[in-house]
Design a protein around this motif. Structure first.
Motif, PDB file in Angstrom:
ATOM      1  N   PRO A 268      41.038  34.014  35.572  1.00  0.00           N
ATOM      2  CA  PRO A 268      40.460  32.918  35.876  1.00  0.00           C
ATOM      3  C   PRO A 268      40.325  32.915  37.483  1.00  0.00           C
ATOM      4  CG  PRO A 268      42.862  32.315  35.424  1.00  0.00           C
ATOM      5  CD  PRO A 268      42.585  33.813  34.973  1.00  0.00           C
ATOM      6  N   LEU A 269      39.457  32.011  37.949  1.00  0.00           N
ATOM      7  CA  LEU A 269      39.010  32.171  39.460  1.00  0.00           C
ATOM      8  C   LEU A 269      40.119  32.038  40.443  1.00  0.00           C
ATOM      9  CD1 LEU A 269      36.714  32.329  41.382  1.00  0.00           C
ATOM     10  CD2 LEU A 269      36.576  29.982  41.172  1.00  0.00           C
ATOM     11  N   TYR A 270      41.042  31.165  40.144  1.00  0.00           N
ATOM     12  CA  TYR A 270      42.066  30.906  41.094  1.00  0.00           C
ATOM     13  C   TYR A 270      43.096  32.260  41.279  1.00  0.00           C
ATOM     14  CZ  TYR A 270      45.423  30.224  36.996  1.00  0.00           C
ATOM     15  OH  TYR A 270      46.308  30.329  35.957  1.00  0.00           O
ATOM     16  N   ARG A 271      43.302  32.819  40.329  1.00  0.00           N
ATOM     17  CA  ARG A 271      44.050  33.974  40.195  1.00  0.00           C
ATOM     18  C   ARG A 271      43.391  35.313  40.832  1.00  0.00           C
ATOM     19  NH1 ARG A 271      47.230  36.865  35.185  1.00  0.00           N
ATOM     20  NH2 ARG A 271      48.261  38.546  36.447  1.00  0.00           N
ATOM     21  N   ARG A 272      42.146  35.119  40.987  1.00  0.00           N
ATOM     22  CA  ARG A 272      41.379  36.231  41.393  1.00  0.00           C
ATOM     23  C   ARG A 272      41.471  35.807  42.944  1.00  0.00           C
ATOM     24  NH1 ARG A 272      35.898  35.673  38.534  1.00  0.00           N
ATOM     25  NH2 ARG A 272      35.241  36.252  40.685  1.00  0.00           N
ATOM     26  N   PHE A 273      41.334  34.573  43.442  1.00  0.00           N
ATOM     27  CA  PHE A 273      41.392  34.234  44.742  1.00  0.00           C
ATOM     28  C   PHE A 273      42.778  34.208  45.270  1.00  0.00           C
ATOM     29  CE2 PHE A 273      41.989  31.132  47.965  1.00  0.00           C
ATOM     30  CZ  PHE A 273      40.799  31.587  48.959  1.00  0.00           C
ATOM     31  N   ALA A 274      43.947  34.222  44.708  1.00  0.00           N
ATOM     32  CA  ALA A 274      45.271  34.421  45.160  1.00  0.00           C
ATOM     33  C   ALA A 274      45.317  35.857  45.372  1.00  0.00           C
ATOM     34  CB  ALA A 274      45.988  33.967  44.121  1.00  0.00           C
ATOM     35  N   ARG A 275      44.957  36.756  44.351  1.00  0.00           N
ATOM     36  CA  ARG A 275      45.053  38.352  44.623  1.00  0.00           C
ATOM     37  C   ARG A 275      44.395  38.612  45.717  1.00  0.00           C
ATOM     38  NH1 ARG A 275      42.941  41.158  39.896  1.00  0.00           N
ATOM     39  NH2 ARG A 275      40.986  41.272  40.752  1.00  0.00           N
ATOM     40  N   ALA A 276      43.147  38.314  45.906  1.00  0.00           N
ATOM     41  CA  ALA A 276      42.332  38.720  46.931  1.00  0.00           C
ATOM     42  C   ALA A 276      42.974  38.150  48.263  1.00  0.00           C
ATOM     43  CB  ALA A 276      40.908  38.043  46.658  1.00  0.00           C
ATOM     44  N   ALA A 277      43.486  37.005  48.342  1.00  0.00           N
ATOM     45  CA  ALA A 277      44.347  36.347  49.497  1.00  0.00           C
ATOM     46  C   ALA A 277      45.403  37.457  49.908  1.00  0.00           C
ATOM     47  CB  ALA A 277      44.641  34.947  49.514  1.00  0.00           C
ATOM     48  N   ARG A 278      46.267  37.766  48.945  1.00  0.00           N
ATOM     49  CA  ARG A 278      47.353  38.626  49.168  1.00  0.00           C
ATOM     50  C   ARG A 278      47.106  40.040  49.657  1.00  0.00           C
ATOM     51  NH1 ARG A 278      49.351  40.908  43.792  1.00  0.00           N
ATOM     52  NH2 ARG A 278      47.615  42.185  44.280  1.00  0.00           N
ATOM     53  N   ASP A 279      45.863  40.619  49.005  1.00  0.00           N
ATOM     54  CA  ASP A 279      45.464  41.955  49.395  1.00  0.00           C
ATOM     55  C   ASP A 279      45.014  41.837  51.031  1.00  0.00           C
ATOM     56  OD1 ASP A 279      46.070  42.957  47.160  1.00  0.00           O
ATOM     57  OD2 ASP A 279      44.180  43.283  46.578  1.00  0.00           O
ATOM     58  N   ARG A 280      44.278  40.739  51.436  1.00  0.00           N
ATOM     59  CA  ARG A 280      43.738  40.459  52.587  1.00  0.00           C
ATOM     60  C   ARG A 280      44.818  40.428  53.774  1.00  0.00           C
ATOM     61  NH1 ARG A 280      41.181  42.101  56.422  1.00  0.00           N
ATOM     62  NH2 ARG A 280      40.396  40.839  57.819  1.00  0.00           N
ATOM     63  N   ILE A 281      46.004  39.860  53.437  1.00  0.00           N
ATOM     64  CA  ILE A 281      47.147  40.100  54.096  1.00  0.00           C
ATOM     65  C   ILE A 281      47.838  41.642  54.323  1.00  0.00           C
ATOM     66  CG2 ILE A 281      49.662  39.123  54.366  1.00  0.00           C
ATOM     67  CD1 ILE A 281      48.930  36.577  52.981  1.00  0.00           C
ATOM     68  N   LYS A 282      47.514  42.128  53.148  1.00  0.00           N
ATOM     69  CA  LYS A 282      48.142  43.642  53.490  1.00  0.00           C
ATOM     70  C   LYS A 282      47.241  44.313  54.142  1.00  0.00           C
ATOM     71  CE  LYS A 282      50.999  43.342  49.063  1.00  0.00           C
ATOM     72  NZ  LYS A 282      51.274  43.934  48.003  1.00  0.00           N
ATOM     73  N   GLY A 283      45.847  43.937  54.369  1.00  0.00           N
ATOM     74  CA  GLY A 283      44.988  44.678  55.243  1.00  0.00           C
ATOM     75  C   GLY A 283      43.701  45.285  54.487  1.00  0.00           C
ATOM     76  N   LYS A 284      43.790  44.996  53.198  1.00  0.00           N
ATOM     77  CA  LYS A 284      42.683  45.421  52.501  1.00  0.00           C
ATOM     78  C   LYS A 284      41.634  44.461  52.184  1.00  0.00           C
ATOM     79  CE  LYS A 284      46.183  47.641  49.387  1.00  0.00           C
ATOM     80  NZ  LYS A 284      46.687  47.577  48.005  1.00  0.00           N
ATOM     81  N   SER A 285      40.326  44.675  51.725  1.00  0.00           N
ATOM     82  CA  SER A 285      39.375  43.970  51.722  1.00  0.00           C
ATOM     83  C   SER A 285      39.440  42.976  50.657  1.00  0.00           C
ATOM     84  CB  SER A 285      38.073  45.058  51.093  1.00  0.00           C
ATOM     85  OG  SER A 285      36.967  44.017  50.793  1.00  0.00           O
ATOM     86  N   PHE A 286      39.014  41.823  51.318  1.00  0.00           N
ATOM     87  CA  PHE A 286      38.958  40.310  50.474  1.00  0.00           C
ATOM     88  C   PHE A 286      38.118  40.442  49.485  1.00  0.00           C
ATOM     89  CE2 PHE A 286      37.883  36.161  49.599  1.00  0.00           C
ATOM     90  CZ  PHE A 286      39.111  35.319  49.274  1.00  0.00           C
ATOM     91  N   ARG A 287      36.882  40.898  49.902  1.00  0.00           N
ATOM     92  CA  ARG A 287      35.907  40.944  48.725  1.00  0.00           C
ATOM     93  C   ARG A 287      36.112  41.694  47.724  1.00  0.00           C
ATOM     94  NH1 ARG A 287      29.416  42.320  50.466  1.00  0.00           N
ATOM     95  NH2 ARG A 287      28.657  41.421  48.587  1.00  0.00           N
ATOM     96  N   ALA A 288      36.437  42.878  48.039  1.00  0.00           N
ATOM     97  CA  ALA A 288      36.604  43.952  47.017  1.00  0.00           C
ATOM     98  C   ALA A 288      37.570  43.342  45.944  1.00  0.00           C
ATOM     99  CB  ALA A 288      37.089  45.106  47.572  1.00  0.00           C
ATOM    100  N   ALA A 289      38.699  42.861  46.399  1.00  0.00           N
ATOM    101  CA  ALA A 289      39.756  42.135  45.547  1.00  0.00           C
ATOM    102  C   ALA A 289      39.344  40.907  45.012  1.00  0.00           C
ATOM    103  CB  ALA A 289      40.944  42.117  46.339  1.00  0.00           C
ATOM    104  N   PHE A 290      38.352  40.345  45.441  1.00  0.00           N
ATOM    105  CA  PHE A 290      37.990  38.870  44.850  1.00  0.00           C
ATOM    106  C   PHE A 290      37.079  39.334  43.529  1.00  0.00           C
ATOM    107  CE2 PHE A 290      35.225  35.355  44.152  1.00  0.00           C
ATOM    108  CZ  PHE A 290      36.066  34.386  43.879  1.00  0.00           C
ATOM    109  N   TYR A 291      36.097  40.194  43.919  1.00  0.00           N
ATOM    110  CA  TYR A 291      35.169  40.730  42.851  1.00  0.00           C
ATOM    111  C   TYR A 291      35.736  41.549  41.895  1.00  0.00           C
ATOM    112  CZ  TYR A 291      31.360  38.394  45.355  1.00  0.00           C
ATOM    113  OH  TYR A 291      30.746  37.626  46.073  1.00  0.00           O
ATOM    114  N   SER A 292      36.977  41.898  42.098  1.00  0.00           N
ATOM    115  CA  SER A 292      37.745  42.944  40.886  1.00  0.00           C
ATOM    116  C   SER A 292      38.201  42.122  40.070  1.00  0.00           C
ATOM    117  CB  SER A 292      38.624  43.815  41.483  1.00  0.00           C
ATOM    118  OG  SER A 292      39.392  44.539  40.709  1.00  0.00           O
TER     119      SER A 292
END
Length: 64
Positions: A30-54
């Motif tokens: 679901p969208l909320y899970r992809r958003f949460a994972r992308a936010a977590r990855d962004r905090i770790k210094g990774k790309s928000f966009r790449a994590a969100f679209y994955s």
């Protein structure tokens, strides 16, 4: 290394192209899970966009 990212319609089209008559989407994140994972990855210094679209998706396909 770049991994191909396909959307649901493209995956179903590819399955039909190789001979599967019916396809059914069983699960996709679901969208909320992809958003949460992308936010977590962004905090770790990774790309928000790449994590969100994955995303993960499960499609059952049947021949005949």
């Amino acid at each position: 290394m770049q991994i191909a990212q396909y959307n649901e319609r493209a995956l179903k089209g590819l399955l039909r192209e190789v001979g599967f008559a019916t396809t059914e989407t069983v699960f996709k994140y679901p969208l909320y899970r992809r958003f949460a994972r992308a936010a977590r990855d962004r905090i770790k210094g990774k790309s928000f966009r790449a994590a969100f679209y994955s995303s993960r998706i499960i499609i059952h396909a049947r021949k005949g």
